[in-house]
Design a protein around this motif. Structure first.
Motif, PDB file in Angstrom:
ATOM      1  N   TYR B 129       0.712  -1.208   0.027  1.00  0.00           N
ATOM      2  CA  TYR B 129      -0.065  -0.038   0.039  1.00  0.00           C
ATOM      3  C   TYR B 129       0.975   1.174   0.103  1.00  0.00           C
ATOM      4  N   ASN B 130       2.047   1.136   0.475  1.00  0.00           N
ATOM      5  CA  ASN B 130       3.071   2.166   0.622  1.00  0.00           C
ATOM      6  C   ASN B 130       3.730   2.649  -0.736  1.00  0.00           C
ATOM      7  N   ASP B 207       4.881  10.376   7.205  1.00  0.00           N
ATOM      8  CA  ASP B 207       5.090  10.216   5.819  1.00  0.00           C
ATOM      9  C   ASP B 207       5.602   9.208   5.306  1.00  0.00           C
ATOM     10  N   ALA B 210       3.313   6.299   4.727  1.00  0.00           N
ATOM     11  CA  ALA B 210       2.136   6.686   4.045  1.00  0.00           C
ATOM     12  C   ALA B 210       0.918   6.623   4.610  1.00  0.00           C
ATOM     13  N   LYS B 212      -2.710   7.890   5.373  1.00  0.00           N
ATOM     14  CA  LYS B 212      -3.521   8.627   4.651  1.00  0.00           C
ATOM     15  C   LYS B 212      -4.403   9.296   5.694  1.00  0.00           C
ATOM     16  N   LEU B 218      -0.488  15.737   8.455  1.00  0.00           N
ATOM     17  CA  LEU B 218       0.556  14.573   8.334  1.00  0.00           C
ATOM     18  C   LEU B 218       1.598  14.665   9.311  1.00  0.00           C
ATOM     19  N   TYR B 262      -5.833   9.027  10.902  1.00  0.00           N
ATOM     20  CA  TYR B 262      -5.565   8.407   9.581  1.00  0.00           C
ATOM     21  C   TYR B 262      -6.488   7.224   9.303  1.00  0.00           C
ATOM     22  N   GLU B 263      -6.378   6.883   7.982  1.00  0.00           N
ATOM     23  CA  GLU B 263      -7.158   5.878   7.629  1.00  0.00           C
ATOM     24  C   GLU B 263      -6.585   4.763   8.299  1.00  0.00           C
TER      25      GLU B 263
END
Lengths: 111, 875
Positions: B129-130, B207, B210, B212, B218, B262-263
């Motif tokens: 996913y990253n 960051d 990653a 989201k 962030l 974050y998600e």
């Protein structure tokens, strides 16, 4: 006059088939035309016209017997139909009509 | 005239002519061409005739004479496929039971293969996913000990991270330090207290990993009193309220501001177990700093600059740790790329070895292939066995001019048709079973209906399976001799009997191996579950003292708890009984080889620890309050520590510890206890030293009175805690549940293997059932005649089952050594393991036989009971 218009080459082919009667197949037609009219005819041109005339109903065709010559391939004999005959006659009459309508002086002048 | 080779027309022209010319005209025009060619050869010579011929051919290439572009042949083929399909459907419907066996077998096989495919896909896409997947690496430490062993570790002192960040900016975009393991914290909001796991990391981490962001920034961890929450946790902590800028109280004392939500991270990612991220500065504040070199508690992650080469960076950073620390052996740094974290990060003596996960991937892929092949074998067997049924059809088709190729395509159409129906059922099966499969595989697997690739692969495989299943029967059937078959004197079923038998043996070999595998896996799990742990785990509570208020009240708790009658003993230690954390090297004793520096599990315990966990003293004595010098001087060692130290009579031996922080530095061994199995129960015990401490320690243990109902006892204990420390949430763990939890992954594997074994057997039995019922049908007359001549049902049954039983016995003979080999190598991973007894093979063989007999007996007995007149009067 009917809706059928015969092209010059079509007319010649029809006439040749009529001349040859029962012996009218591809090569014979070409030979006949070449010897009578002194013009060379390609198989392609002839065959296309033959098929077109057949499709229009001026000619019919049937296979002959297979022989040893021609690589054992049968000949396809063409014969003229009644309809074809009628169209030929009509064409001839049209031409004659046209000839007859020519005034004398022009004719002589051309001569 | 004859045309010899010299005077034949140009071959290519002729071929070209034949190719383009309309079929109706080709004969007579070709004849004309040849006639003219012959004539010209005689008149003008061969060369000119050939030229003219070619010219004629080109001139004949005219619209009126060439083939139509929409070819007639194609239309014919379409009709043929339609016909094939129609016949295929009719055959399917005519033999409903065989179709059912074929389709359900294929459907199950495909469902298993698809599920395993999704499982593997999930494993392979770990962390993907990253978007920085290819550029992130973790810094590993390679510890070369004095005894030439190499250990790979991920825990580093924070100063290394700081140094890499400051010095190697040209190689790394970012360097982020994260506390090496998730920390449990109590978070308090207006919704109550929640014990959750999260990571402490530096601000750049959000960051790098990653995150989201759904809300907030962030860069939210810049401030030391901030926290980032996962979507799920935010929902739990705040319900409807907007969580941004709300206050969360951590462990009852630190107030943190929520700076972002974050998600939730996908389940197949390294940090998916985190519910929150908090600043690393907060973690270290008050007790250490990010510049220390002697405490290994940090993982360091780096994002490489674009185009940076891992190998060259490795050589740059290799010695950055060693030059700053002392200690035995040498420690080198190197990078481990993100793509290797999940499946390629198991090491043995410094070398990367095939990880358990990767092995399971291969195991499952193998099982997928096998289960699928079982279904394909059913198809092949049933079709070749039943070929006699269709021999008349084939005979008629062949006599009226069917080519072998056409028959093959007919049969392949049928098998692909079945394969497609199977695929549809397989999808349905997966939709039904996927929640269950997700739960036992511990994954979040969804069917990617929206993905084009899924359909391409799924349908492609369906066609391939159809071809594989269909090709042997198709060629076999299509090769029949029509005359033989139409004359009716055939025994086609017999011809394919040998390959059929081989395939049945293959099926049962796989099934039996899987049965044995299931038995061994469960036996091993059971064996380890019953392992003596060196302490009594039943009715034992473990209470983590997360909050300061719980410290310094040991005597109060002891008095209050004893008065309830619900508690037998209480005690304390620095670590729980469910892991092996807290290890140290640097011990020395008399007679120790100087180059030998083993690591020991070191735990601080109080006086009552031994009593509460109920350990067994083998030599010497327990700690006692009567001898005041015990505190920070006496140690108790475990049996395996005694062995590793090479001591004959350990009691009284002096032990020196080079680092000061456990008291001492000189200790005397006062006792030896049985090994305490606190870590991985499958592995050999970790040698341990137990130190006596009179301070408050972070873990409390309570032995409940077994005579009291557990719920009642817990309530009484909870009341005491509410009374003594009213503001602290009562949080406890049952030791026996913690122990059970350690078997999760083994039990998952066990369950999956069981399911696959059951399915494999089911598919094999389906095939056997079909074969048996078919063979019985063909031998109906024989059975009837035998009966007329006086055979009993019993003898008929023996006659007919015998054939199959021999096959299964052969399968047993092949499966036993195979399974023994495979499972023995599996068991080698565990230090504490069972021996594979012969009885396991016996059980597997007997159950395979029993299942076989049960499957085929129904058909056979039914046939044996039929009135023979019925079968003999026909014809």
């Amino acid at each position: 006059m009917g809706k059928y218009h015969l092209g010059e080459f079509e007319e010649i082919v029809l006439l040749t088939v009529a001349i040859l009667k029962n012996e009218a197949y591809g090569v014979a037609i070409i030979d006949e035309m070449e010897s009578r009219l002194k013009r060379s005819v390609s198989i392609g041109a002839l065959q296309t016209v033959l098929r077109r005339l057949e499709k229009k109903g001026f000619l019919t065709s049937e296979f002959g017997e297979a022989t040893k010559v021609r690589g054992g391939k049968r000949k396809r004999f063409f014969s003229i139909t009644a309809y074809g005959k009628k169209v030929l006659t009509e064409t001839k009459e049209q031409r004659l009509g046209l000839w007859n309508a020519i005034p004398e002086f022009t004719f002589s002048l051309l001569k | 005239m004859n045309i010899d080779n010299n005077v034949s027309p140009p071959k290519w022209s002729l071929r070209f002519f034949r190719w383009y010319c309309h079929a109706d005209f080709v004969e007579d025009i070709e004849g004309d061409l040849l006639e003219r060619f012959e004539k010209r050869t005689n008149e003008n010579g061969i060369r000119s005739a050939k030229m003219q011929f070619s010219l004629d051919v080109i001139r004949l290439f005219r619209p009126g004479l060439i083939k139509p572009i929409t070819q007639i042949q194609q239309l014919n083929q379409l009709t043929m496929y339609q016909h094939n399909l129609k016949i295929g459907l009719r055959v399917l419907l005519k033999n409903k039971s065989y179709s059912l066996i074929n389709i359900s077998g294929l459907a199950i096989g495909m469902a298993v293969a698809l599920l395993i495919g999704l499982y593997v896909q999930d494993e392979l896409s770990f962390n993907k996913y990253n978007e920085n997947y290819n550029r992130i690496a973790q810094v590993l430490v390679e510890h070369h000990t004095l005894s030439e062993e190499v250990h790979i570790g991920t825990s580093l002192p924070p100063a290394v991270g700081s140094l890499l960040k400051d010095t190697y900016g040209s190689q790394f975009d970012q360097v982020v330090m994260v506390r090496s393991r998730p920390e449990e914290r109590i978070l308090r909001t207006s919704q109550g207290d929640f014990a959750v796991n999260g990571y402490f990391m530096q601000p750049d981490g959000s960051d790098m990993f990653a995150l989201k962001m759904i809300a907030g920034s962030l860069n939210g961890l810049k401030d030391i009193n901030s926290i980032l929450l996962s979507e799920k946790l935010a929902e739990k902590l705040f319900h409807e309220v907007d969580p941004i800028n709300q206050i969360v109280k951590m462990n009852g004392k630190t107030e943190l501001i929520v700076t972002g939500v974050y998600e939730d991270l996908p389940r197949n990612s390294t940090f998916h177990d985190a519910s929150f991220f908090a600043p690393l500065d907060l973690y270290v504040s008050g007790w250490t700093s990010l510049d220390v070199w002697d405490n290994f508690f940090i993982s360091v992650y780096a994002k490489l600059k674009k185009g940076a080469n891992v190998e060259s960076v490795n050589s740059l950073i290799k010695n950055e740790l060693q030059s700053h620390i002392d200690g035995s052996g040498k420690r080198f740094l190197r990078l481990n790329e993100m793509s290797k974290w999940h499946l390629y990060s198991e090491f043995e003596n410094g070398k990367s070895v095939m990880s358990e996960r990767l092995k399971y991937i291969w195991l499952f892929l193998l099982i997928a292939v096998f289960v699928l092949s079982l279904a394909i074998i059913n198809f092949i067997n049933l079709n070749t066995a039943r070929s006699e049924r269709r021999s008349k059809e084939i005979g008629v088709r062949k006599s009226i001019g069917s080519l072998k190729r056409q028959l093959v395509s007919q049969f392949l159409t049928e098998s692909i048709l079945i394969s497609f129906i199977g695929f549809v059922f397989a999808l349905a099966l997966i939709v039904i079973t996927i929640p269950w499969f997700s739960s036992i595989s511990g994954k979040e697997i969804i069917l990617p209906f929206g993905s084009i690739w899924f359909w391409i692969i799924g349908l492609g495989t369906t066609v391939i399976i159809g071809l594989m299943a269909g090709s042997y029967p198709a060629f076999y059937l299509a090769s029949f001799n029509p005359i033989k078959h139409l004359s009716g004197s055939t025994q086609t079923g017999k011809k394919g009997a040998l390959p059929r038998k081989v395939l049945v043996v293959f099926q049962f070999t796989i099934s039996i191996v899987l049965i044995i595998g299931t038995l061994v896996v469960f036996k091993q799990i059971q064996h380890v579950k019953n392992r003596p742990l060196g302490f009594n785990r039943s009715n034992l509570l473990m209470i983590p003292k997360r909050v300061g208020e719980l410290y310094g009240k040991y005597d109060v708790f002891q008095n209050e708890l004893n008065r309830t009658g619900a508690v037998l003993e209480i005690g304390e230690a620095s670590y729980p009984l469910s892991n092996n954390l807290g290890n140290n090297d640097g011990f020395s004793w008399e007679g120790k080889d100087p180059s030998f520096d083993p690591s020991f599990n070191t735990i601080l315990v109080n006086y009552d620890y031994g009593k509460v966990i109920d350990w067994e003293i083998l030599e010497g004595r327990d700690f006692t309050r009567d001898i005041t010098s015990d505190v920070s001087n006496a140690i108790i060692i475990t049996q395996s520590a005694k062995e590793i130290m090479g001591l004959k009579d350990p009691v009284g031996t002096e032990v020196h510890f080079s680092r000061g922080y456990l008291g001492g530095p000189d200790f005397t061994i006062v006792g030896v206890v049985n090994d305490l199995i606190k870590g991985d129960p499958f592995q050999k015990p970790k040698p341990a030293f137990l130190f006596l401490s009179d301070n408050s320690l972070p873990w409390m243990f309570i032995r409940l009175n077994p005579e009291m109902n557990i719920a009642e006892a817990i309530t009484k204990v909870e009341n005491v805690f509410k009374k003594v420390t009213p503001s602290v949430p009562f949080d406890y763990k049952f030791m026996d549940q913690e122990y059970e939890a350690k078997f999760k992954s083994e039990e998952q594997i066990g369950k999956l293997v069981t399911v696959f074994a059951v399915l494999a057997i089911f598919i094999s039995c389906l095939g056997l059932f079909g074969l048996a019922s078919y063979l019985v049908k063909t031998r109906m007359k024989e059975i009837s005649i035998r009966k007329v001549l006086g055979a009993s049902v019993n003898s008929l049954w023996r006659l007919l089952t015998g054939e199959f039983i021999i096959l299964v016995i052969i399968a047993c003979v092949i499966a036993t050594p195979l399974a023994n080999y495979l499972l023995d190598s599996w068991l080698q991973h565990y230090d504490y393991r069972i021996e594979i007894g012969w009885w396991i093979f016996a059980i597997a063989a007997l159950s395979a036989l029993a299942i076989t007999v049960f499957t085929i007996s129904h058909q056979i007995i039914k046939a044996a009971f039929v009135n023979p007149v019925k079968n003999l009067k026909s014809e």
